[in-house]
Motif scaffolding. Structure first.
Motif, PDB file in Angstrom:
ATOM      1  N   GLY A  68       0.289   2.142  -2.108  1.00  0.00           N
ATOM      2  CA  GLY A  68       0.475   0.956  -1.276  1.00  0.00           C
ATOM      3  C   GLY A  68      -0.321   1.054   0.010  1.00  0.00           C
ATOM      4  N   VAL A  69      -0.243   2.194   0.655  1.00  0.00           N
ATOM      5  CA  VAL A  69      -0.987   2.408   1.901  1.00  0.00           C
ATOM      6  C   VAL A  69      -2.487   2.465   1.618  1.00  0.00           C
ATOM      7  N   ALA A  70      -2.888   3.156   0.548  1.00  0.00           N
ATOM      8  CA  ALA A  70      -4.314   3.280   0.210  1.00  0.00           C
ATOM      9  C   ALA A  70      -4.917   1.921  -0.115  1.00  0.00           C
ATOM     10  N   GLY A  71      -4.121   1.040  -0.731  1.00  0.00           N
ATOM     11  CA  GLY A  71      -4.599  -0.295  -1.075  1.00  0.00           C
ATOM     12  C   GLY A  71      -4.596  -1.239   0.108  1.00  0.00           C
ATOM     13  N   ASN A  72      -4.230  -0.722   1.279  1.00  0.00           N
ATOM     14  CA  ASN A  72      -4.213  -1.485   2.519  1.00  0.00           C
ATOM     15  C   ASN A  72      -3.300  -2.710   2.412  1.00  0.00           C
ATOM     16  N   LEU A  73      -2.260  -2.603   1.576  1.00  0.00           N
ATOM     17  CA  LEU A  73      -1.273  -3.664   1.427  1.00  0.00           C
ATOM     18  C   LEU A  73      -1.958  -5.020   1.269  1.00  0.00           C
ATOM     19  N   ALA A  74      -2.784  -5.095   0.224  1.00  0.00           N
ATOM     20  CA  ALA A  74      -3.739  -6.179   0.014  1.00  0.00           C
ATOM     21  C   ALA A  74      -3.156  -7.591  -0.015  1.00  0.00           C
ATOM     22  N   THR A  75      -2.000  -7.792  -0.589  1.00  0.00           N
ATOM     23  CA  THR A  75      -1.455  -9.150  -0.709  1.00  0.00           C
ATOM     24  C   THR A  75      -0.079  -9.223  -0.054  1.00  0.00           C
ATOM     25  N   ASP A  76       0.384 -10.454   0.144  1.00  0.00           N
ATOM     26  CA  ASP A  76       1.721 -10.640   0.721  1.00  0.00           C
ATOM     27  C   ASP A  76       2.796 -10.053  -0.181  1.00  0.00           C
ATOM     28  N   ALA A  77       2.612 -10.165  -1.497  1.00  0.00           N
ATOM     29  CA  ALA A  77       3.598  -9.619  -2.444  1.00  0.00           C
ATOM     30  C   ALA A  77       3.653  -8.098  -2.345  1.00  0.00           C
ATOM     31  N   ILE A  78       2.497  -7.459  -2.188  1.00  0.00           N
ATOM     32  CA  ILE A  78       2.447  -6.003  -2.051  1.00  0.00           C
ATOM     33  C   ILE A  78       3.064  -5.595  -0.717  1.00  0.00           C
ATOM     34  N   LYS A  79       2.738  -6.327   0.340  1.00  0.00           N
ATOM     35  CA  LYS A  79       3.326  -6.030   1.653  1.00  0.00           C
ATOM     36  C   LYS A  79       4.847  -6.133   1.602  1.00  0.00           C
ATOM     37  N   ALA A  80       5.348  -7.181   0.936  1.00  0.00           N
ATOM     38  CA  ALA A  80       6.800  -7.379   0.849  1.00  0.00           C
ATOM     39  C   ALA A  80       7.453  -6.264   0.041  1.00  0.00           C
ATOM     40  N   LEU A  87       1.042   8.667   7.579  1.00  0.00           N
ATOM     41  CA  LEU A  87       0.107   8.256   6.527  1.00  0.00           C
ATOM     42  C   LEU A  87      -0.406   6.848   6.795  1.00  0.00           C
ATOM     43  N   GLU A  88       0.455   5.967   7.256  1.00  0.00           N
ATOM     44  CA  GLU A  88       0.024   4.603   7.577  1.00  0.00           C
ATOM     45  C   GLU A  88      -1.045   4.605   8.667  1.00  0.00           C
ATOM     46  N   SER A  89      -0.941   5.537   9.602  1.00  0.00           N
ATOM     47  CA  SER A  89      -1.913   5.583  10.695  1.00  0.00           C
ATOM     48  C   SER A  89      -3.220   6.267  10.283  1.00  0.00           C
ATOM     49  N   ASP A  90      -3.186   7.040   9.194  1.00  0.00           N
ATOM     50  CA  ASP A  90      -4.390   7.730   8.712  1.00  0.00           C
ATOM     51  C   ASP A  90      -4.349   7.758   7.186  1.00  0.00           C
ATOM     52  N   ARG A  91      -4.547   6.589   6.591  1.00  0.00           N
ATOM     53  CA  ARG A  91      -4.315   6.434   5.149  1.00  0.00           C
ATOM     54  C   ARG A  91      -5.307   7.177   4.262  1.00  0.00           C
ATOM     55  N   GLU A  92      -6.374   7.689   4.816  1.00  0.00           N
ATOM     56  CA  GLU A  92      -7.342   8.457   4.033  1.00  0.00           C
ATOM     57  C   GLU A  92      -6.997   9.950   3.979  1.00  0.00           C
ATOM     58  N   SER A  93      -6.028  10.376   4.756  1.00  0.00           N
ATOM     59  CA  SER A  93      -5.719  11.800   4.883  1.00  0.00           C
ATOM     60  C   SER A  93      -5.011  12.342   3.644  1.00  0.00           C
ATOM     61  N   PRO A  95      -5.195   1.051  -6.771  1.00  0.00           N
ATOM     62  CA  PRO A  95      -6.231   1.856  -6.116  1.00  0.00           C
ATOM     63  C   PRO A  95      -6.200   3.287  -6.655  1.00  0.00           C
ATOM     64  N   SER A  96      -7.346   3.928  -6.677  1.00  0.00           N
ATOM     65  CA  SER A  96      -7.373   5.288  -7.207  1.00  0.00           C
ATOM     66  C   SER A  96      -7.250   6.308  -6.085  1.00  0.00           C
ATOM     67  N   ILE A  97      -6.688   7.438  -6.454  1.00  0.00           N
ATOM     68  CA  ILE A  97      -6.545   8.558  -5.530  1.00  0.00           C
ATOM     69  C   ILE A  97      -7.099   9.775  -6.241  1.00  0.00           C
ATOM     70  N   THR A  98      -7.947  10.507  -5.576  1.00  0.00           N
ATOM     71  CA  THR A  98      -8.509  11.715  -6.147  1.00  0.00           C
ATOM     72  C   THR A  98      -7.793  12.916  -5.556  1.00  0.00           C
ATOM     73  N   GLN A  99      -7.407  13.820  -6.435  1.00  0.00           N
ATOM     74  CA  GLN A  99      -6.760  15.042  -5.968  1.00  0.00           C
ATOM     75  C   GLN A  99      -7.447  16.211  -6.653  1.00  0.00           C
ATOM     76  N   ASN A 100      -7.948  17.136  -5.861  1.00  0.00           N
ATOM     77  CA  ASN A 100      -8.615  18.323  -6.387  1.00  0.00           C
ATOM     78  C   ASN A 100      -7.686  19.516  -6.270  1.00  0.00           C
ATOM     79  N   VAL A 101      -7.622  20.279  -7.343  1.00  0.00           N
ATOM     80  CA  VAL A 101      -6.818  21.488  -7.363  1.00  0.00           C
ATOM     81  C   VAL A 101      -7.743  22.624  -7.749  1.00  0.00           C
ATOM     82  N   SER A 102      -7.699  23.715  -6.998  1.00  0.00           N
ATOM     83  CA  SER A 102      -8.564  24.842  -7.329  1.00  0.00           C
ATOM     84  C   SER A 102      -7.768  26.133  -7.315  1.00  0.00           C
TER      85      SER A 102
END
Length: 132
Positions: free
Chosen positions: A11-23, A49-55, A96-103
């Motif tokens: 939700g945060v990564a998608g920047n709350l794109a629509t009113d339905a998503i925001k609600a 997370l909302e203040s730094d959604r890319e973190s 929206p996609s999220i990439t997670q790397n594990v090593s």
């Protein structure tokens, strides 16, 4: 990733794109506040997370806090999270996609809902390491 963490992060990564998503996002966050209080480490982590959604590290803290308080076991919260995930899926382009790397992991197990794509798995450990 559990459905509550997934819903918050996506939700945060998608920047709350629509009113339905925001609600849907607001409903989930308000339910978390009602259940755990505004002075809670999970709510703090969500706000960060909302203040730094890319973190990536902030995403991890949200997941850790959801796990610690076992919010994923609450049927009402899971229902609200699923509603948000459904709204995200309905938008053009889908979730929206999220990439997670594990090593440096010999063995791993995950549990989640949704779809996952796994690619490019390389085993660089010497064979004798697997015998331990």
């Amino acid at each position: 990733m559990d459905p509550i963490t997934s819903a918050i992060v996506l939700g945060v990564a998608g920047n709350l794109a629509t009113d339905a998503i925001k609600a849907a996002y607001t409903s989930l966050k308000e339910a978390l506040i009602a259940k755990y209080g505004v002075q809670n480490k999970l709510i703090d982590a969500v706000n960060e997370l909302e203040s730094d959604r890319e973190s990536k590290s902030r995403r991890g803290v949200v997941e850790e806090q959801v796990e610690k308080i076992q919010a994923y076991k609450d049927p009402e919260l899971v229902k609200l999270a699923q509603e948000l995930l459904d709204k995200l899926q309905e938008q053009p382009g889908g979730v929206p996609s999220i990439t997670q790397n594990v090593s440096n992991v010999k063995f791993a197990a995950t549990s989640a809902t949704g779809n996952a794509t796994i690619s490019q798995i390389n085993d660089n450990a010497p064979a004798e390491d697997w015998k331990k």
